[in-house]
Design a protein around this motif. Structure first.
Motif, PDB file in Angstrom:
ATOM      1  N   GLY A  79       0.806  -1.214   0.000  1.00 10.93           N
ATOM      2  CA  GLY A  79       0.000   0.000   0.000  1.00 10.93           C
ATOM      3  C   GLY A  79       0.838   1.262   0.000  1.00 10.93           C
ATOM      4  N   VAL A  80       2.140   1.132   0.204  1.00  8.94           N
ATOM      5  CA  VAL A  80       3.057   2.272   0.182  1.00  8.94           C
ATOM      6  C   VAL A  80       3.813   2.236  -1.139  1.00  8.94           C
ATOM      7  N   VAL A  81       3.633   3.283  -1.958  1.00  8.37           N
ATOM      8  CA  VAL A  81       4.263   3.339  -3.274  1.00  8.37           C
ATOM      9  C   VAL A  81       5.566   4.122  -3.177  1.00  8.37           C
ATOM     10  N   ARG A  82       6.615   3.553  -3.742  1.00  4.43           N
ATOM     11  CA  ARG A  82       7.913   4.231  -3.786  1.00  4.43           C
ATOM     12  C   ARG A  82       8.374   4.322  -5.237  1.00  4.43           C
ATOM     13  N   ILE A  83       8.852   5.500  -5.637  1.00  4.33           N
ATOM     14  CA  ILE A  83       9.442   5.659  -6.966  1.00  4.33           C
ATOM     15  C   ILE A  83      10.931   5.390  -6.830  1.00  4.33           C
ATOM     16  N   LEU A  84      11.383   4.341  -7.498  1.00  5.52           N
ATOM     17  CA  LEU A  84      12.787   3.952  -7.439  1.00  5.52           C
ATOM     18  C   LEU A  84      13.588   4.594  -8.565  1.00  5.52           C
ATOM     19  N   LYS A  85      12.930   4.852  -9.706  1.00  5.42           N
ATOM     20  CA  LYS A  85      13.550   5.528 -10.839  1.00  5.42           C
ATOM     21  C   LYS A  85      12.488   6.372 -11.526  1.00  5.42           C
ATOM     22  N   ASP A  86      12.765   7.665 -11.643  1.00  6.98           N
ATOM     23  CA  ASP A  86      11.826   8.576 -12.294  1.00  6.98           C
ATOM     24  C   ASP A  86      12.193   8.722 -13.769  1.00  6.98           C
ATOM     25  N   LEU A  87      11.344   9.423 -14.510  1.00 14.56           N
ATOM     26  CA  LEU A  87      11.568   9.649 -15.934  1.00 14.56           C
ATOM     27  C   LEU A  87      12.833  10.469 -16.172  1.00 14.56           C
ATOM     28  N   ASP A  88      13.448  10.246 -17.315  1.00 17.18           N
ATOM     29  CA  ASP A  88      14.609  11.028 -17.719  1.00 17.18           C
ATOM     30  C   ASP A  88      14.207  12.242 -18.543  1.00 17.18           C
ATOM     31  N   THR A  89      12.984  12.227 -19.074  1.00 18.49           N
ATOM     32  CA  THR A  89      12.521  13.308 -19.952  1.00 18.49           C
ATOM     33  C   THR A  89      11.253  13.946 -19.388  1.00 18.49           C
ATOM     34  N   GLY A  90      10.990  15.176 -19.819  1.00 20.18           N
ATOM     35  CA  GLY A  90       9.762  15.851 -19.441  1.00 20.18           C
ATOM     36  C   GLY A  90       8.599  15.319 -20.268  1.00 20.18           C
ATOM     37  N   ILE A  91       7.383  15.418 -19.743  1.00 23.29           N
ATOM     38  CA  ILE A  91       6.217  14.899 -20.468  1.00 23.29           C
ATOM     39  C   ILE A  91       5.181  15.975 -20.757  1.00 23.29           C
ATOM     40  N   GLU A  92       5.466  17.226 -20.428  1.00 19.42           N
ATOM     41  CA  GLU A  92       4.504  18.298 -20.645  1.00 19.42           C
ATOM     42  C   GLU A  92       4.105  18.366 -22.112  1.00 19.42           C
ATOM     43  N   ASP A  93       2.786  18.435 -22.364  1.00 20.02           N
ATOM     44  CA  ASP A  93       2.200  18.530 -23.709  1.00 20.02           C
ATOM     45  C   ASP A  93       2.510  17.329 -24.606  1.00 20.02           C
ATOM     46  N   GLN A  94       2.801  16.189 -24.015  1.00 18.00           N
ATOM     47  CA  GLN A  94       3.057  14.985 -24.800  1.00 18.00           C
ATOM     48  C   GLN A  94       1.938  13.967 -24.598  1.00 18.00           C
ATOM     49  N   ASN A  95       1.757  13.111 -25.592  1.00 20.79           N
ATOM     50  CA  ASN A  95       0.846  11.971 -25.480  1.00 20.79           C
ATOM     51  C   ASN A  95       1.618  10.858 -24.782  1.00 20.79           C
ATOM     52  N   VAL A  96       1.239  10.563 -23.563  1.00 17.71           N
ATOM     53  CA  VAL A  96       1.952   9.597 -22.735  1.00 17.71           C
ATOM     54  C   VAL A  96       1.098   8.348 -22.561  1.00 17.71           C
ATOM     55  N   ILE A  97       1.727   7.206 -22.743  1.00 20.13           N
ATOM     56  CA  ILE A  97       1.065   5.930 -22.470  1.00 20.13           C
ATOM     57  C   ILE A  97       1.913   5.179 -21.446  1.00 20.13           C
ATOM     58  N   ILE A  98       1.341   4.944 -20.285  1.00 16.95           N
ATOM     59  CA  ILE A  98       2.009   4.121 -19.270  1.00 16.95           C
ATOM     60  C   ILE A  98       1.823   2.669 -19.684  1.00 16.95           C
ATOM     61  N   VAL A  99       2.919   1.929 -19.786  1.00 15.99           N
ATOM     62  CA  VAL A  99       2.853   0.511 -20.122  1.00 15.99           C
ATOM     63  C   VAL A  99       3.197  -0.282 -18.869  1.00 15.99           C
TER      64      VAL A  99
END
Length: 179
Positions: A79-99
């Motif tokens: 139930g506790v979410v941890r981000i171990l590695k974040d994105l290397d690029t910005g996503i503003e104004d982009q079409n993003v698909i989480i896979v």
């Protein structure tokens, strides 16, 4: 390879995976015709799915990776979410698909969706290979789903138990590992 007796029945064959991924790639390509997409692969489980999926997508596609966890070496979400590695690029104004490999409780993906929406993408969609709605604890639904699966601990084709069994070319469950 590990002793096959530790697995239950094959739930989704290699051929069924290939066919459905081809269909998902076609659907994504049609939905984003004339657009560019950024596919965000959730490590480690979705890597095999991503590799096959992007080869079926015909629109311009960039990829990036995130690593998040709420499981550790357990079969149930903490139930506790941890981000171990974040994105290397910005996503503003982009079409993003989480896979994602599988939506189980939905806690991790719900957190991740809200986290990424704060970065102002043009669109944010979710593509999951497997969906286990019976286990859902968070309000989350995929835009693209490969297969709905029953409430068993699933392994193979990128999905693991304690970092093992990712290399299986099909989807199965651990025998005696009911959730």
């Amino acid at each position: 390879m590990e002793n096959q007796s530790t697995f239950g029945e094959v739930m989704i064959t290699e051929e069924q995976l290939k066919q459905r991924i081809k269909e998902l790639g076609k659907q994504i390509s049609e939905d984003f015709k004339g657009e560019e997409i950024l596919v965000v692969c959730i490590l480690k489980g979705a890597v095999l799915f991503l590799s096959d999926l992007i080869r079926e997508i015909t629109v311009d596609t960039k990829i990036d990776f995130m690593a998040v966890t709420s499981y550790g070496a357990s079969t149930k979400s903490s139930g506790v979410v941890r981000i171990l590695k974040d994105l290397d690029t910005g996503i503003e104004d982009q079409n993003v698909i989480i896979v994602e490999d599988i939506i189980d409780s939905g806690i991790t993906l719900h957190y991740l969706r809200d986290y990424l929406m704060g970065r102002m993408p043009k669109t944010l969609k979710i593509c999951t290979l497997l969906d286990k709605p019976e286990r859902r604890e968070a309000d989350i639904k995929a835009d693209y789903t490969g297969f709905e699966v029953e409430n068993k601990f699933i392994v193979g084709y990128g999905l693991d138990y304690d970092q093992k069994y990712r290399n299986l070319p099909y989807i199965t469950c651990l025998e005696g590992c009911e959730i």
